[in-house]
Design a protein around this motif. Structure first.
Motif, PDB file in Angstrom:
ATOM      1  N   VAL A  78      -4.174 -40.957  14.749  1.00 47.43           N
ATOM      2  CA  VAL A  78      -2.850 -40.229  15.108  1.00 47.43           C
ATOM      3  C   VAL A  78      -1.845 -40.728  14.260  1.00 47.43           C
ATOM      4  CG1 VAL A  78      -3.756 -39.446  17.291  1.00 47.43           C
ATOM      5  CG2 VAL A  78      -2.374 -41.613  17.054  1.00 47.43           C
ATOM      6  N   GLY A  79      -0.686 -39.734  13.983  1.00 47.69           N
ATOM      7  CA  GLY A  79       0.530 -40.129  13.455  1.00 47.69           C
ATOM      8  C   GLY A  79       0.926 -39.088  12.312  1.00 47.69           C
ATOM      9  N   ASP A  80       1.636 -39.722  11.139  1.00 48.12           N
ATOM     10  CA  ASP A  80       2.265 -39.068  10.316  1.00 48.12           C
ATOM     11  C   ASP A  80       1.583 -38.592   9.001  1.00 48.12           C
ATOM     12  OD1 ASP A  80       2.488 -41.335   8.956  1.00 48.12           O
ATOM     13  OD2 ASP A  80       4.304 -41.768   9.818  1.00 48.12           O
ATOM     14  N   SER A  81       2.246 -38.467   7.961  1.00 48.26           N
ATOM     15  CA  SER A  81       1.472 -38.022   6.629  1.00 48.26           C
ATOM     16  C   SER A  81       0.631 -39.278   6.185  1.00 48.26           C
ATOM     17  CB  SER A  81       2.479 -37.613   5.626  1.00 48.26           C
ATOM     18  OG  SER A  81       3.525 -38.548   5.501  1.00 48.26           O
ATOM     19  N   THR A  82       0.818 -40.416   6.511  1.00 51.44           N
ATOM     20  CA  THR A  82       0.322 -41.521   6.120  1.00 51.44           C
ATOM     21  C   THR A  82      -1.334 -41.549   6.876  1.00 51.44           C
ATOM     22  OG1 THR A  82       1.168 -42.926   7.625  1.00 51.44           O
ATOM     23  CG2 THR A  82       1.978 -42.844   5.332  1.00 51.44           C
ATOM     24  N   GLY A  83      -1.310 -41.009   7.978  1.00 49.98           N
ATOM     25  CA  GLY A  83      -2.631 -40.830   8.730  1.00 49.98           C
ATOM     26  C   GLY A  83      -3.406 -39.682   7.960  1.00 49.98           C
ATOM     27  N   VAL A  84      -2.774 -38.743   7.756  1.00 50.41           N
ATOM     28  CA  VAL A  84      -3.389 -37.487   6.884  1.00 50.41           C
ATOM     29  C   VAL A  84      -3.737 -38.254   5.440  1.00 50.41           C
ATOM     30  CG1 VAL A  84      -3.109 -35.200   5.861  1.00 50.41           C
ATOM     31  CG2 VAL A  84      -1.757 -35.953   8.058  1.00 50.41           C
ATOM     32  N   GLY A  85      -3.225 -38.981   4.905  1.00 48.64           N
ATOM     33  CA  GLY A  85      -3.750 -39.364   3.510  1.00 48.64           C
ATOM     34  C   GLY A  85      -2.768 -38.699   2.285  1.00 48.64           C
ATOM     35  N   ILE A  86      -1.764 -38.183   2.804  1.00 51.80           N
ATOM     36  CA  ILE A  86      -0.828 -37.707   1.796  1.00 51.80           C
ATOM     37  C   ILE A  86      -0.532 -38.547   0.397  1.00 51.80           C
ATOM     38  CG2 ILE A  86       1.325 -36.461   1.216  1.00 51.80           C
ATOM     39  CD1 ILE A  86      -0.532 -34.988   2.912  1.00 51.80           C
ATOM     40  N   GLY A  87      -0.684 -38.067  -0.706  1.00 54.21           N
ATOM     41  CA  GLY A  87      -0.372 -39.047  -1.852  1.00 54.21           C
ATOM     42  C   GLY A  87      -1.749 -39.811  -2.438  1.00 54.21           C
ATOM     43  N   ALA A  88      -2.691 -39.647  -1.665  1.00 55.90           N
ATOM     44  CA  ALA A  88      -4.098 -40.167  -2.005  1.00 55.90           C
ATOM     45  C   ALA A  88      -4.743 -39.168  -3.193  1.00 55.90           C
ATOM     46  CB  ALA A  88      -4.922 -40.846  -1.110  1.00 55.90           C
ATOM     47  N   GLU A  93      -9.925 -41.554   0.026  1.00 52.46           N
ATOM     48  CA  GLU A  93      -9.073 -42.853  -0.170  1.00 52.46           C
ATOM     49  C   GLU A  93      -8.168 -42.934   1.030  1.00 52.46           C
ATOM     50  OE1 GLU A  93      -8.837 -43.381  -4.954  1.00 52.46           O
ATOM     51  OE2 GLU A  93      -7.486 -41.928  -4.042  1.00 52.46           O
ATOM     52  N   SER A  94      -8.164 -42.140   2.073  1.00 50.80           N
ATOM     53  CA  SER A  94      -7.317 -42.440   3.149  1.00 50.80           C
ATOM     54  C   SER A  94      -7.716 -43.525   4.030  1.00 50.80           C
ATOM     55  CB  SER A  94      -6.942 -41.144   4.038  1.00 50.80           C
ATOM     56  OG  SER A  94      -8.423 -40.910   4.551  1.00 50.80           O
ATOM     57  N   ILE A  95      -6.907 -44.117   4.912  1.00 51.30           N
ATOM     58  CA  ILE A  95      -7.319 -45.375   5.500  1.00 51.30           C
ATOM     59  C   ILE A  95      -8.475 -44.930   6.721  1.00 51.30           C
ATOM     60  CG2 ILE A  95      -6.417 -47.282   7.369  1.00 51.30           C
ATOM     61  CD1 ILE A  95      -3.889 -47.232   5.762  1.00 51.30           C
ATOM     62  N   GLY A  96      -8.308 -43.882   7.294  1.00 50.56           N
ATOM     63  CA  GLY A  96      -9.148 -43.252   8.203  1.00 50.56           C
ATOM     64  C   GLY A  96     -10.645 -43.315   7.363  1.00 50.56           C
ATOM     65  N   PHE A 237       1.412 -48.550  -6.253  1.00 48.11           N
ATOM     66  CA  PHE A 237       1.588 -48.501  -5.098  1.00 48.11           C
ATOM     67  C   PHE A 237       1.845 -47.146  -4.322  1.00 48.11           C
ATOM     68  CE2 PHE A 237       0.915 -53.119  -5.434  1.00 48.11           C
ATOM     69  CZ  PHE A 237      -0.391 -53.054  -4.629  1.00 48.11           C
ATOM     70  N   PHE A 238       2.756 -46.354  -5.148  1.00 45.92           N
ATOM     71  CA  PHE A 238       3.487 -45.204  -4.751  1.00 45.92           C
ATOM     72  C   PHE A 238       2.836 -43.840  -5.387  1.00 45.92           C
ATOM     73  CE2 PHE A 238       6.589 -48.287  -3.013  1.00 45.92           C
ATOM     74  CZ  PHE A 238       6.759 -47.721  -1.754  1.00 45.92           C
ATOM     75  N   SER A 239       2.736 -42.907  -4.865  1.00 39.08           N
ATOM     76  CA  SER A 239       2.249 -41.709  -5.518  1.00 39.08           C
ATOM     77  C   SER A 239       3.179 -40.906  -6.247  1.00 39.08           C
ATOM     78  CB  SER A 239       1.629 -40.563  -4.405  1.00 39.08           C
ATOM     79  OG  SER A 239       2.836 -40.192  -3.621  1.00 39.08           O
ATOM     80  N   ALA A 240       3.077 -39.837  -6.839  1.00 37.65           N
ATOM     81  CA  ALA A 240       3.846 -39.170  -7.738  1.00 37.65           C
ATOM     82  C   ALA A 240       5.148 -38.800  -7.124  1.00 37.65           C
ATOM     83  CB  ALA A 240       3.015 -38.101  -8.667  1.00 37.65           C
ATOM     84  N   ASP A 241       5.049 -38.494  -5.921  1.00 36.57           N
ATOM     85  CA  ASP A 241       6.324 -37.965  -5.297  1.00 36.57           C
ATOM     86  C   ASP A 241       7.147 -39.031  -4.843  1.00 36.57           C
ATOM     87  OD1 ASP A 241       5.327 -39.348  -2.876  1.00 36.57           O
ATOM     88  OD2 ASP A 241       4.540 -37.597  -1.819  1.00 36.57           O
ATOM     89  N   GLY A 242       6.904 -40.189  -5.112  1.00 42.19           N
ATOM     90  CA  GLY A 242       7.795 -41.341  -4.787  1.00 42.19           C
ATOM     91  C   GLY A 242       8.123 -41.723  -3.487  1.00 42.19           C
ATOM     92  N   HIS A 244       5.205 -41.415  -0.710  1.00 41.00           N
ATOM     93  CA  HIS A 244       3.852 -41.512  -0.240  1.00 41.00           C
ATOM     94  C   HIS A 244       3.357 -42.709  -0.894  1.00 41.00           C
ATOM     95  CE1 HIS A 244       4.961 -37.428   1.666  1.00 41.00           C
ATOM     96  NE2 HIS A 244       4.254 -38.316   2.826  1.00 41.00           N
ATOM     97  N   PRO A 245       2.378 -43.368  -0.326  1.00 38.16           N
ATOM     98  CA  PRO A 245       1.301 -44.228  -0.938  1.00 38.16           C
ATOM     99  C   PRO A 245       0.332 -43.366  -1.736  1.00 38.16           C
ATOM    100  CG  PRO A 245       1.400 -44.609   1.415  1.00 38.16           C
ATOM    101  CD  PRO A 245       2.014 -43.428   1.426  1.00 38.16           C
TER     102      PRO A 245
END
Length: 294
Positions: A78-88, A93-96, A237-242, A244-245
Motif C-alpha cells: 500500500v502507499g504512493d507512487s513508489t508502491g506503484v513503481g512509477i519511474g521504473a 522492477e518495482s519493489i513489490g 537512481f532517479f528517473s527521467a522525471d527527476g 521518482h526512483p
C-alpha cells in the motif's frame, strides 16, 4: 503553484539572519533579493509543472500484482507512487515485483495509488474484500508526498499513529519503506532543495518514532549513508522525471529491504535461502517509464 513553495520562499526571506543582512545592505538590494526569490519560485513551479504534466499525460500506470490459486505467503503493498513503481522502466522492477520474485509461491496484492499521503492509505485498505484481510507481510510505501504537501509536519505523526494499527490488523508483520531525502531529487533547485532536505530529516524522525511505538520496522533512506550514494549517482537512481526512483533506484531500495528482519522472517520457510538481492547494475533500457497517475 505547489502549496509549499510560496511559504518556503517567504520563510527563507524572513529568517532573522536574512532580514538582518538585507537591512544592512539597504532597500535596493532587499528588493532585488525579493525579486530573485520570486523568479526562483516561478522557475521551480515551471519545472514541477513540466515534470508532472509530462507523466500525467500518459495512461494510468497499474501496479504490479500477482495472484496465486494456493499462495504459500501473501504480501500486501500500500502507499504512493513508489508502491506503484512509477519511474521504473518495467513493472517487474518495482519493489513489490522484486519481493514476489524472491518468494516463489507468494501472492502479491498491490493497492498503491500515485499521489497518496499517509492519510489516504486507509481508503486503499477498504478495497480489500472481507476474505482478503490477512497477509503475512504488509509493505507501506509512503511519506514523500507528506513531506512535500503537509504544511504542519507535526500532524503527520498523529496520522501515522492512526494508520499503523490498521496495517497490523491485516498483516502479521508490517514494514514501512520511508522516503529518501526529497531535497536530493534533481527536480528541485536551491533554496527549495535545501528546505525539502530539512523537512525530510524532520519527517523521518517522526516516522521512526511512530514505527517504534507500533512495532513496525522502518527502513529509511534519508540518512547520510544513502544521501552520499544518491548524490554521487543521481542520474542512475532517479528517473527521467527527476523525482521518482529509476529501476536502479528501486533495486537499491529492495537491497536494503531484503536485509530487514521482518521481510526475512516472513519469507524464511518459503524460499531456500536468504532473500535474494538483485545486482545493483543500471537497468537495460527497453520500455518507456511507467507513467505517473495523480
Amino acid at each position: 503553484m505547489h502549496p509549499l513553495l510560496l511559504p518556503i520562499a517567504l520563510r527563507l526571506l524572513t529568517r532573522r539572519p536574512v532580514t538582518r543582512a538585507l537591512a544592512r545592505v539597504g532597500t535596493g538590494v532587499a528588493a532585488a533579493a525579493g525579486a530573485a526569490m520570486v523568479a526562483l519560485t516561478a522557475e521551480q513551479v515551471w519545472r514541477m509543472w513540466r515534470a508532472w504534466n509530462g507523466v500525467d499525460s500518459g495512461p494510468k500506470a497499474q501496479p504490479y500484482q500477482y495472484r496465486a490459486a494456493r499462495p504459500r505467503r501473501r504480501v500486501l503493498v500500500v502507499g504512493d507512487s513508489t508502491g506503484v513503481g512509477i519511474g521504473a522502466e518495467r513493472r517487474t522492477e518495482s519493489i513489490g515485483a522484486l519481493v514476489r520474485a524472491a518468494c516463489q509461491g507468494a501472492e502479491l496484492v498491490n493497492l498503491s495509488v500515485s499521489g497518496s499521503c499517509l492519510g489516504d492509505v486507509p481508503a486503499q485498505l477498504e478495497r480489500l474484500g472481507p476474505l482478503e484481510r490477512r497477509f503475512d507481510i504488509v509493505l507501506l510505501h509512503c511519506g514523500g508526498n507528506d513531506i512535500m504537501r503537509t504544511p504542519n509536519l507535526g500532524s503527520i505523526e498523529a496520522t501515522a499513529d492512526a494508520l499503523l494499527p490498521r496495517l497490523h490488523a491485516v498483516g502479521k508483520r508490517v514494514v514501512w519503506l520511508g522516503p529518501v531525502d526529497v531535497g536530493l531529487a534533481p527536480l528541485f533547485r536551491p533554496p527549495f532543495s535545501w528546505w525539502l532536505s530539512h523537512r525530510s530529516r524532520q519527517a523521518a524522525g517522526l516516522f521512526q518514532r511512530a514505527a517504534r511505538r507500533h512495532g513496525v520496522e522502518y527502513v529509511g533512506f534519508h540518512g547520510s549513508r544513502h544521501s552520499h550514494v544518491l548524490t554521487r549517482e543521481r542520474s542512475q537512481f532517479f528517473s527521467a522525471d527527476g523525482i521518482h526512483p529509476s529501476g536502479h533506484g528501486y533495486r537499491y531500495a529492495y537491497g536494503w529491504l531484503a536485509r530487514s528482519g521482518a521481510l526475512g522472517h516472513a519469507m524464511a520457510d518459503v524460499q531456500a535461502g536468504p532473500a535474494h538481492t538483485p545486482p545493483l547494475t543500471p537497468p537495460v533500457p527497453a520500455a518507456a517509464p511507467l507513467r505517473h497517475a495523480a
